[in-house]
Design a protein around this motif. Structure first.
Motif, PDB file in Angstrom:
ATOM      1  N   ASN A 351       1.058  -1.151  -0.164  1.00  0.00           N
ATOM      2  CA  ASN A 351      -0.026  -0.681   0.046  1.00  0.00           C
ATOM      3  C   ASN A 351       0.866   0.826  -0.066  1.00  0.00           C
ATOM      4  O   ASN A 351       0.131   2.261   0.085  1.00  0.00           O
ATOM      5  CB  ASN A 351      -0.774   0.009   1.291  1.00  0.00           C
ATOM      6  N   SER A 352       1.915   1.189  -0.073  1.00  0.00           N
ATOM      7  CA  SER A 352       2.775   2.500   0.067  1.00  0.00           C
ATOM      8  C   SER A 352       2.780   2.631  -1.230  1.00  0.00           C
ATOM      9  O   SER A 352       2.873   2.453  -2.457  1.00  0.00           O
ATOM     10  CB  SER A 352       4.473   2.170   0.323  1.00  0.00           C
ATOM     11  N   SER A 353       3.238   4.062  -0.932  1.00  0.00           N
ATOM     12  CA  SER A 353       3.026   5.192  -2.602  1.00  0.00           C
ATOM     13  C   SER A 353       4.507   4.416  -3.222  1.00  0.00           C
ATOM     14  O   SER A 353       5.948   4.811  -2.493  1.00  0.00           O
ATOM     15  CB  SER A 353       2.491   6.626  -2.542  1.00  0.00           C
ATOM     16  N   VAL A 354       3.637   5.039  -4.317  1.00  0.00           N
ATOM     17  CA  VAL A 354       5.244   4.840  -5.233  1.00  0.00           C
ATOM     18  C   VAL A 354       6.191   6.087  -4.959  1.00  0.00           C
ATOM     19  O   VAL A 354       7.222   6.168  -4.960  1.00  0.00           O
ATOM     20  CB  VAL A 354       5.312   5.198  -7.252  1.00  0.00           C
ATOM     21  N   GLN A 355       5.711   7.036  -4.593  1.00  0.00           N
ATOM     22  CA  GLN A 355       6.217   8.119  -4.753  1.00  0.00           C
ATOM     23  C   GLN A 355       7.138   8.144  -3.325  1.00  0.00           C
ATOM     24  O   GLN A 355       8.509   7.895  -3.254  1.00  0.00           O
ATOM     25  CB  GLN A 355       5.569   8.951  -3.766  1.00  0.00           C
ATOM     26  N   ALA A 356       6.727   7.358  -1.987  1.00  0.00           N
ATOM     27  CA  ALA A 356       7.528   7.051  -0.894  1.00  0.00           C
ATOM     28  C   ALA A 356       8.425   6.228  -1.229  1.00  0.00           C
ATOM     29  O   ALA A 356       9.821   6.602  -0.637  1.00  0.00           O
ATOM     30  CB  ALA A 356       6.469   6.807   0.315  1.00  0.00           C
ATOM     31  N   VAL A 357       8.239   5.385  -1.657  1.00  0.00           N
ATOM     32  CA  VAL A 357       9.189   3.451  -2.587  1.00  0.00           C
ATOM     33  C   VAL A 357      10.217   5.117  -2.941  1.00  0.00           C
ATOM     34  O   VAL A 357      11.496   4.505  -2.849  1.00  0.00           O
ATOM     35  CB  VAL A 357       8.499   3.151  -3.163  1.00  0.00           C
ATOM     36  N   LEU A 388       9.152   0.922 -11.258  1.00  0.00           N
ATOM     37  CA  LEU A 388       8.427   2.264 -10.447  1.00  0.00           C
ATOM     38  C   LEU A 388       8.924   3.013 -10.947  1.00  0.00           C
ATOM     39  O   LEU A 388       8.026   3.956 -11.192  1.00  0.00           O
ATOM     40  CB  LEU A 388       9.489   1.839  -8.955  1.00  0.00           C
ATOM     41  N   LEU A 389      10.096   2.958 -11.489  1.00  0.00           N
ATOM     42  CA  LEU A 389      10.405   4.721 -12.154  1.00  0.00           C
ATOM     43  C   LEU A 389       9.161   5.133 -13.671  1.00  0.00           C
ATOM     44  O   LEU A 389       8.892   5.961 -13.970  1.00  0.00           O
ATOM     45  CB  LEU A 389      11.694   4.315 -13.399  1.00  0.00           C
ATOM     46  N   GLU A 390       9.002   3.467 -14.249  1.00  0.00           N
ATOM     47  CA  GLU A 390       7.919   3.715 -15.098  1.00  0.00           C
ATOM     48  C   GLU A 390       6.872   3.984 -14.528  1.00  0.00           C
ATOM     49  O   GLU A 390       6.207   4.534 -15.770  1.00  0.00           O
ATOM     50  CB  GLU A 390       8.268   2.410 -16.089  1.00  0.00           C
ATOM     51  N   LYS A 391       6.477   3.880 -13.842  1.00  0.00           N
ATOM     52  CA  LYS A 391       5.423   3.652 -13.466  1.00  0.00           C
ATOM     53  C   LYS A 391       5.366   5.361 -12.815  1.00  0.00           C
ATOM     54  O   LYS A 391       4.510   6.016 -13.467  1.00  0.00           O
ATOM     55  CB  LYS A 391       5.095   2.919 -11.689  1.00  0.00           C
ATOM     56  N   ILE A 392       6.375   6.187 -12.410  1.00  0.00           N
ATOM     57  CA  ILE A 392       6.382   7.982 -11.867  1.00  0.00           C
ATOM     58  C   ILE A 392       5.451   7.463 -13.638  1.00  0.00           C
ATOM     59  O   ILE A 392       5.572   9.106 -13.275  1.00  0.00           O
ATOM     60  CB  ILE A 392       7.764   7.775 -10.973  1.00  0.00           C
ATOM     61  N   THR A 393       7.168   7.597 -14.191  1.00  0.00           N
ATOM     62  CA  THR A 393       6.778   8.720 -15.726  1.00  0.00           C
ATOM     63  C   THR A 393       5.490   8.505 -15.999  1.00  0.00           C
ATOM     64  O   THR A 393       5.187   9.292 -17.069  1.00  0.00           O
ATOM     65  CB  THR A 393       7.740   7.721 -16.920  1.00  0.00           C
ATOM     66  N   ARG A 394       4.768   7.733 -15.913  1.00  0.00           N
ATOM     67  CA  ARG A 394       3.069   7.344 -17.075  1.00  0.00           C
ATOM     68  C   ARG A 394       2.392   8.210 -15.850  1.00  0.00           C
ATOM     69  O   ARG A 394       1.288   8.839 -16.522  1.00  0.00           O
ATOM     70  CB  ARG A 394       3.033   5.729 -16.440  1.00  0.00           C
ATOM     71  N   GLN A 395       2.647   8.104 -14.813  1.00  0.00           N
ATOM     72  CA  GLN A 395       1.811   9.684 -13.734  1.00  0.00           C
ATOM     73  C   GLN A 395       2.107  10.380 -13.586  1.00  0.00           C
ATOM     74  O   GLN A 395       1.174  11.256 -13.850  1.00  0.00           O
ATOM     75  CB  GLN A 395       2.688   9.027 -12.132  1.00  0.00           C
ATOM     76  N   GLN A 396       2.996  11.243 -14.339  1.00  0.00           N
ATOM     77  CA  GLN A 396       3.815  12.708 -14.805  1.00  0.00           C
ATOM     78  C   GLN A 396       3.268  13.084 -15.926  1.00  0.00           C
ATOM     79  O   GLN A 396       3.480  14.255 -16.085  1.00  0.00           O
ATOM     80  CB  GLN A 396       5.230  12.818 -14.538  1.00  0.00           C
ATOM     81  N   ILE A 397       2.803  12.182 -16.039  1.00  0.00           N
ATOM     82  CA  ILE A 397       2.141  12.424 -18.177  1.00  0.00           C
ATOM     83  C   ILE A 397       1.184  12.482 -17.848  1.00  0.00           C
ATOM     84  O   ILE A 397       0.369  13.694 -18.586  1.00  0.00           O
ATOM     85  CB  ILE A 397       2.952  11.542 -18.827  1.00  0.00           C
ATOM     86  N   ALA A 398       0.272  11.616 -16.963  1.00  0.00           N
ATOM     87  CA  ALA A 398      -0.929  11.972 -16.992  1.00  0.00           C
ATOM     88  C   ALA A 398      -1.076  12.833 -16.318  1.00  0.00           C
ATOM     89  O   ALA A 398      -2.643  13.675 -16.172  1.00  0.00           O
ATOM     90  CB  ALA A 398      -1.734  10.744 -16.160  1.00  0.00           C
TER      91      ALA A 398
END
Length: 475
Positions: A351-357, A388-398
């Motif tokens: 349940n940890s956020s991708v940002q926290a990780v 994790l980096l891919e997930k963060i990148t997709r979130q930032q683009i969205a």
């Protein structure tokens, strides 16, 4: 004959020495894996402390005799306690290198008291200069042929630690307590220990951090991935040794350390979790080799004991270590894969956020390529830094697509989506709406650029008082 000389002779003749045992703890398995034997003289004697005892023995050329008396009494006591964990026995190089040193006495004591030689670790102290490396290598080889493992004590405190380490290639290396004391507040010590851990990983050697006394020191060495520890934080030396370590001592991150996220603004890492059927840390290395051979796409194999992740085996590193010598598989095939655990893997709740990780991975400076993902503290899968980096990148683009170009805050679309989610889940929430009075006249007088600066200043002010984990700010 001096009084101290007489006192020492009296102690040796009467075998008036008491072995104490301090546990050595595995931080990956959360249990005791061995005990270091520590000798004490009579409580009413000036030779009660180990330092005074061995210093006096050296002054009167009685070091060899003292060492053998200590060894016999230690093994006898160890056998009487029916301990099944490893026994770390201190051996001084100055004694080991003496021409009259009698080989085979340790095996004789083990046979006398019925102790398996495979449970013994010869711990070489490093307080005095040692120039005869060839003789040291031969002595270590002699001990290894008896079935003993080797540990190098007090790395960093003596004269020739790094040279001995490279020459002897011990199974364990113990970092001097000086470098552990207050390590959480000392970046020099932190980076020194980090370097030692990196070297140990390349040499397939286990690091033992000595002298851990506080929770913060423990958290610092756990952050570095040190696999073994020893110190008052876990247990003091005792005549009747501690048999089990309180599980609460192994907690490195508070349960409530993850920021409260009532709006579910931050996405959890559960979306990047990959379940890979784990192996036990006791699995023979040959079986691990077979798993990699059967599945060419398997690049990371998690090691799990009692539903707790204790290690990650990376295919490339595993094969490199295994075949660094011609007889690698023959030498290691039947041994447990836990010997190849370089460091404690990071374990992170699903349940940890991708940002926290992401913040945790960068703050530890460990360059972890992967980590364990847990559910209620138990193994649930693994995550990789690339995913994790891919997930963060997709979130930032969205987020960028729907963000206000001036303040970069979420626009009306994500705000409305968030409100709809809260309503659907029947989660209570509050809404605050800010409107700037007299904004048009201000723009007319001072210009649009000044107006934009006012809007950005208001946005930044709100950000300071409403962090991401407390609410959603939009524009």
């Amino acid at each position: 004959m001096s009084n101290l000389h007489k006192e020492l002779i009296n102690i040796l003749d009467g075998e008036k020495l008491t072995p104490y045992f301090q546990p050595i703890v595995s931080l990956t398995q959360h249990k005791i894996i061995g005990y270091e034997a520590l000798i004490r003289g009579p409580s009413d004697s000036p030779l009660h402390s180990a330092f005074n005892l061995f210093d006096t023995a050296e002054r009167f050329n009685l070091s060899t005799r003292l060492e053998f008396v200590c060894r016999e009494l230690t093994i006898q006591r160890y056998a009487s306690l029916a301990i099944r964990e490893k026994l770390f026995i201190n051996v001084s190089p100055s004694v080991l290198l003496q021409p009259d040193f009698e080989n085979g006495m340790t095996l004789k004591y083990l046979d006398k008291f019925g102790v398996d030689p495979r449970l013994i670790v010869i711990e070489l102290t490093e307080h005095q200069p040692t120039d005869n490396y060839e003789l040291m290598r031969n002595a270590v080889l002699h001990y290894r042929n008896m079935g003993f493992e080797i540990a190098l004590d007090d790395l960093g405190a003596g004269y020739s630690g790094l040279r001995l380490w490279s020459e002897l290639l011990p199974e364990y290396v113990k970092i001097d307590s000086h470098f552990i004391n207050d390590i959480n507040n000392d970046p020099v010590k932190f980076n020194f220990v980090k370097s030692i851990q990196n070297i140990a990983s390349s040499l397939n050697c286990h690091v033992i951090a000595e002298g851990i006394e506080t929770e913060n020191e423990f958290k610092a060495i756990a952050e570095l991935g040190i696999t073994h520890a020893q110190g008052y934080y876990f247990a003091r030396p005792a005549f009747i040794p501690t048999e089990k370590i309180d599980s609460a001592l192994f907690i490195t991150v508070a349960a409530d350390s993850e920021p409260f996220d009532p709006f579910n603004v931050t996405k959890s890492i559960s979306h990047i979790a990959k379940f890979i059927t784990p192996a036990s840390s006791e699995t023979p290395i040959s079986e691990i080799m077979e798993r990699f051979q059967r599945n060419n796409e398997l690049t990371i194999l998690p090691l799990v004991d009692n539903n707790i992740g204790v290690g990650l085996i990376f295919r490339d590193m595993f094969l490199t270590k295994l075949f660094v010598s011609r007889y690698g598989l023959e030498l290691y095939g039947k041994k447990p894969i836990k010997l190849f655990i370089d460091k404690i893997p990071l374990s992170i709740d699903q349940n940890s956020s991708v940002q926290a990780v992401s913040k945790k991975l960068t703050s530890t400076m460990r360059n972890d390529a992967a980590f364990i993902i847990t559910r209620n503290g138990e193994y649930a899968g693994i995550g990789t830094t690339m995913d994790l980096l891919e997930k963060i990148t997709r979130q930032q683009i969205a987020s960028a697509k729907q963000a206000n170009p001036l303040t970069l805050l979420p626009g009306s679309v994500p705000i409305n989506e968030q409100i709809n989610q809260l309503l659907a889940k029947e989660i209570p929430f509050s809404v605050g709406y800010f409107d700037l009075d007299n904004f048009k006249p201000f723009n007319d007088v001072y210009g649009y650029h000044a107006g934009d600066e006012i809007i950005k200043a208001v946005a930044n002010t709100i950000r300071q008082f409403i962090p991401l984990e407390k609410g959603l700010i939009g524009h």
